[in-house]
Enzyme design. Structure first.
Site, mmCIF file in Angstrom:
data_model
loop_
_atom_site.group_PDB
_atom_site.id
_atom_site.type_symbol
_atom_site.label_atom_id
_atom_site.label_comp_id
_atom_site.label_asym_id
_atom_site.label_seq_id
_atom_site.Cartn_x
_atom_site.Cartn_y
_atom_site.Cartn_z
ATOM 1 N N ASP A 109 40.613 34.265 50.313
ATOM 2 C CA ASP A 109 40.807 34.656 48.931
ATOM 3 C C ASP A 109 41.107 33.381 48.139
ATOM 4 O O ASP A 109 41.888 32.537 48.586
ATOM 5 C CB ASP A 109 41.992 35.628 48.813
ATOM 6 C CG ASP A 109 41.703 36.767 47.871
ATOM 7 O OD1 ASP A 109 41.392 36.483 46.708
ATOM 8 O OD2 ASP A 109 41.795 37.934 48.295
ATOM 9 N N ASP A 217 39.316 35.630 43.069
ATOM 10 C CA ASP A 217 40.153 36.571 42.328
ATOM 11 C C ASP A 217 39.926 36.440 40.812
ATOM 12 O O ASP A 217 39.970 35.324 40.280
ATOM 13 C CB ASP A 217 41.611 36.233 42.661
ATOM 14 C CG ASP A 217 42.591 37.283 42.188
ATOM 15 O OD1 ASP A 217 42.592 38.376 42.769
ATOM 16 O OD2 ASP A 217 43.348 37.004 41.242
ATOM 17 N N GLU A 276 35.286 38.281 41.972
ATOM 18 C CA GLU A 276 35.853 39.520 41.436
ATOM 19 C C GLU A 276 35.830 39.423 39.912
ATOM 20 O O GLU A 276 36.382 38.482 39.335
ATOM 21 C CB GLU A 276 37.297 39.693 41.921
ATOM 22 C CG GLU A 276 37.835 41.077 41.577
ATOM 23 C CD GLU A 276 39.341 41.142 41.413
ATOM 24 O OE1 GLU A 276 39.898 42.236 41.594
ATOM 25 O OE2 GLU A 276 39.969 40.113 41.089
ATOM 26 N N HIS A 348 42.336 46.454 48.368
ATOM 27 C CA HIS A 348 43.796 46.545 48.337
ATOM 28 C C HIS A 348 44.330 46.989 46.977
ATOM 29 O O HIS A 348 45.543 47.135 46.818
ATOM 30 C CB HIS A 348 44.381 45.180 48.713
ATOM 31 C CG HIS A 348 43.991 44.122 47.721
ATOM 32 N ND1 HIS A 348 42.695 43.662 47.597
ATOM 33 C CD2 HIS A 348 44.707 43.462 46.786
ATOM 34 C CE1 HIS A 348 42.645 42.775 46.631
ATOM 35 N NE2 HIS A 348 43.853 42.628 46.118
ATOM 36 N N ASP A 349 43.447 47.152 45.993
ATOM 37 C CA ASP A 349 43.879 47.587 44.654
ATOM 38 C C ASP A 349 43.486 49.025 44.340
ATOM 39 O O ASP A 349 43.804 49.520 43.252
ATOM 40 C CB ASP A 349 43.247 46.696 43.572
ATOM 41 C CG ASP A 349 43.713 45.252 43.633
ATOM 42 O OD1 ASP A 349 44.863 45.020 44.045
ATOM 43 O OD2 ASP A 349 42.924 44.362 43.267
HETATM 44 C C1 NOJ Z 1 43.138 40.928 41.481
HETATM 45 C C2 NOJ Z 1 43.724 41.193 42.827
HETATM 46 O O1 NOJ Z 1 42.821 41.929 43.586
HETATM 47 C C3 NOJ Z 1 45.034 41.901 42.607
HETATM 48 O O2 NOJ Z 1 45.580 42.394 43.797
HETATM 49 C C4 NOJ Z 1 45.963 40.938 41.925
HETATM 50 O O3 NOJ Z 1 47.162 41.609 41.599
HETATM 51 C C5 NOJ Z 1 45.361 40.369 40.654
HETATM 52 N N1 NOJ Z 1 43.986 40.006 40.795
HETATM 53 C C6 NOJ Z 1 46.115 39.145 40.219
HETATM 54 O O4 NOJ Z 1 45.855 38.100 41.120
#
Ligand code: NOJ
Length: 580
Positions: A109, A217, A276, A348-349
């Site tokens: 990441d 990210d 992302e 994970h989100d």
């Molecule tokens: C996206 C990530 O997937 C998330 O988990 C994170 O809180 C935010 N970006 C900030 O880095």
């Protein structure tokens, strides 16, 4: 051997990742070797055989760098080391070796929109207005005519992703710094070339160490629109919406092309980059992933995981299947000739997909297989999030004290302070909270699901007695067995990886159906998104129902409903193959 298949000749060789499946590991919740209740690198290493057996090609590790863990590692205080909670650099090297020995790759990441406020760069930047690194972050004076530090004095009116304003006042130097996420995640200023080159050097360091690429990210937020200005405030809102002002700014393509040239160009290794990009449109994604532009290999877009939400992620609505087909169909079409899709339900989100779009009760196994089938039969690179392959579900959080995620906890307090009903706020958290994805991986039916010998940092889902990897691996009818098959199909059946895509039945609210075609091979995928028997009214249904059933999801012994045509059992999915 890469094949020469692209008719447009834009890409001479098919990139390796077109036939690959990526598995995301959230280290904190995967496997704990040292018994402190938090997953670690040795834990991951101990499960590599499981991952190899599943058949995945690439592991993506969520952040394992030193971090105060305000946002579970997405707040990095040192880019070139490993957090002691997770292990050491030597253990990282051993893990990487273990991954490579098994013929897999490892992607890190990359969190470079922001650092932790405990990163040395920020400490230096914050130390004085004259610091040589002052301009590495976004510092701005208070709004004129307002009392510094008081609400309303923030340089812009933007709302942070984690509630509250995006600006934090620093008493020492009497200026604010920008943080799109938590106040412990100050945004780096990518306009400053020193910042960019420091990041590129760090990336090269990891590649030289042997890693196989990066998941980037919120990478579309590194270019902001200058000058920074206020967003529009909706009725009843306290803050303005800054999204279009801080994401996808005018230099984003330039920055990614520069990164590519500085970090990836000329390296012979087979690398993977995935950006992302919340809010990215299909038109923009085509530019980002056009191989000729050399920016990134693929992006994560968010349209399909926002369809069951109204005004923001906590405004939970049901999914209308027609919206899902319209959205994913548009992405398939938009990136058909140029660019490439990533395919995901979970990360994970996101809450667990079987609880979200499937049935996590009576038809858990069947609906989890159906969802996997639909996703993996699309054109693109599928991502499996830990536990998805065994049909893990959302967790039964009782009260706010059960949540750990700062996004969830902050939202709860802000919403309740603003007068929302605590019960309704909790109900939305139970459905959408990121902690649903973060409960520990369920390895077996023992205490704490075999995740840790200690006390897990987040409670294990009590359904691990029934839903666990040990049981799934031993059961030929399990979700796990089905995912193995899906992954195998991508490796072995060319139409799955390379075929074109045609959405069918766009107006049908119950059935997801599409065709894939490659050379003489054709696939028909039909899937029932309901708990009732339904007919799939596709053209030539009678003929298709006589073709080879390449894959189905009914349990051994389950009765397939009788025709005419194609009638699907509750949550049934079928993949037919024919040679034309
Ligand atoms: C996206 C990530 O997937 C998330 O988990 C994170 O809180 C935010 N970006 C900030 O880095």
């Amino acid at each position: 051997m890469p094949e020469n298949t692209n008719s447009t000749e834009r890409v001479a060789l098919t990139p390796w990742w077109r036939t690959a499946v990526v598995y995301q590991v959230y280290p904190r919740s995967f496997a704990d070797a040292d018994g402190d209740g938090i997953g670690d690198l040795r834990g991951i290493a101990s499960r590599l055989d499981y991952l190899q057996d599943l058949g995945v090609d690439v592991l993506w590790l969520s952040p394992v760098y030193p971090s105060p863990q305000d946002d579970n590692g997405y707040d990095i205080s040192d880019y070139q080391d490993i957090d002691p909670t997770f292990g050491t650099l030597a253990e990282f090297d051993a893990l990487l070796e273990g991954v490579h020995e098994r013929g897999m790759k490892l992607v890190m990441d990359l969190v470079v929109n922001h650092t932790s406020d405990e990163h040395a760069w920020f400490a230096e930047s914050r130390s004085s207005k004259d610091s040589p690194k002052r301009d590495w972050y976004w510092w701005r004076p208070p709004r004129e005519g307002r009392t510094p530090g008081e609400p309303g004095a923030e340089p812009t009116n933007w709302k942070s992703f984690f509630s509250g304003p995006t600006w934090e006042y620093d008493e020492e130097t009497e200026e604010y710094y920008l943080h799109l996420f938590s106040r412990k995640q100050p945004d780096l200023n990518w306009e400053n070339p020193e910042v960019r080159h420091a990041v590129y050097a760090m990336m090269r360091w990891w590649l030289d160490r042997g890693v196989d690429g990066f998941r980037m990210d919120v990478i579309n937020m590194i270019s902001k629109t200058l000058p920074l200005t206020d967003g529009t405030v909706q009725d009843g809102e306290r803050y303005g919406e800054g999204f279009n002002l801080f994401a996808g700014g005018p230099r984003i393509h330039e920055f990614l092309a520069e990164m590519h040239a500085e970090v990836f160009a000329g390296r012979s290794a087979e690398l993977l980059t995935v950006g992302e990009m919340p809010g990215v449109t299909v038109e923009e994604a085509r530019l980002f992933t056009d191989p000729e532009r050399a920016e990134v290999d693929m992006v994560f877009q968010f349209e399909h995981v926002a369809l069951d939400q109204g005004a923001g992620k906590w405004d939970v609505r049901g999914l209308d299947l027609r919206d899902l087909k319209a959205s994913l169909g548009r992405w398939q079409e938009g990136l058909a000739e140029i660019g490439w899709n990533s395919l995901y339900w979970n990360n994970h989100d996101q809450p667990r997909i079987v609880s979200r779009f499937g049935d996590d009760g009576e038809h858990r196994v069947r609906s989890a297989k159906m969802l996997g089938t639909v996703l993996h039969m699309h054109r693109g690179t599928p991502y499996v999030y830990q536990g998805e392959e065994i049909g893990m579900t959302n967790a039964p959080f009782a009260g706010i004290e059960d949540f750990e995620d700062l996004e969830s906890v902050n939202h709860y307090h802000h919403a309740v302070d603003a007068g929302e009903d605590p019960g309704s706020v909790l109900a939305a958290l139970r459905t959408m909270s990121r902690d649903n994805a973060r409960t520990p991986m369920q390895w077996d039916d023992s205490a704490h699901a075999g995740f840790t010998a200690g006390t897990p940092w987040l409670a294990v889902n009590p359904n691990h007695r029934e839903i666990n990897a040990a049981r799934a691996v031993a059961d030929p009818d399990s979700v796990h067995a089905h995912y193995r098959r899906l992954i195998d199909l991508r490796h072995t059946v060319p139409v799955v990886a390379h075929g074109d895509f045609e959405m069918l039945l766009p107006d049908d609210p119950h059935v997801y159906a599409f065709l894939r075609r490659h050379e003489s091979e054709e696939l028909l995928v039909v899937a029932n998104f309901t708990g009732d028997e339904v007919g799939a009214e596709v053209k030539d249904a009678d003929q298709w129902s006589g073709e080879e059933l390449l894959l189905g999801n009914l349990e051994q012994g389950a009765r397939r409903p009788d025709g005419p045509g194609i009638v699907l059992a509750p949550w049934e999915a079928r993949v037919y193959r024919r040679v034309v």
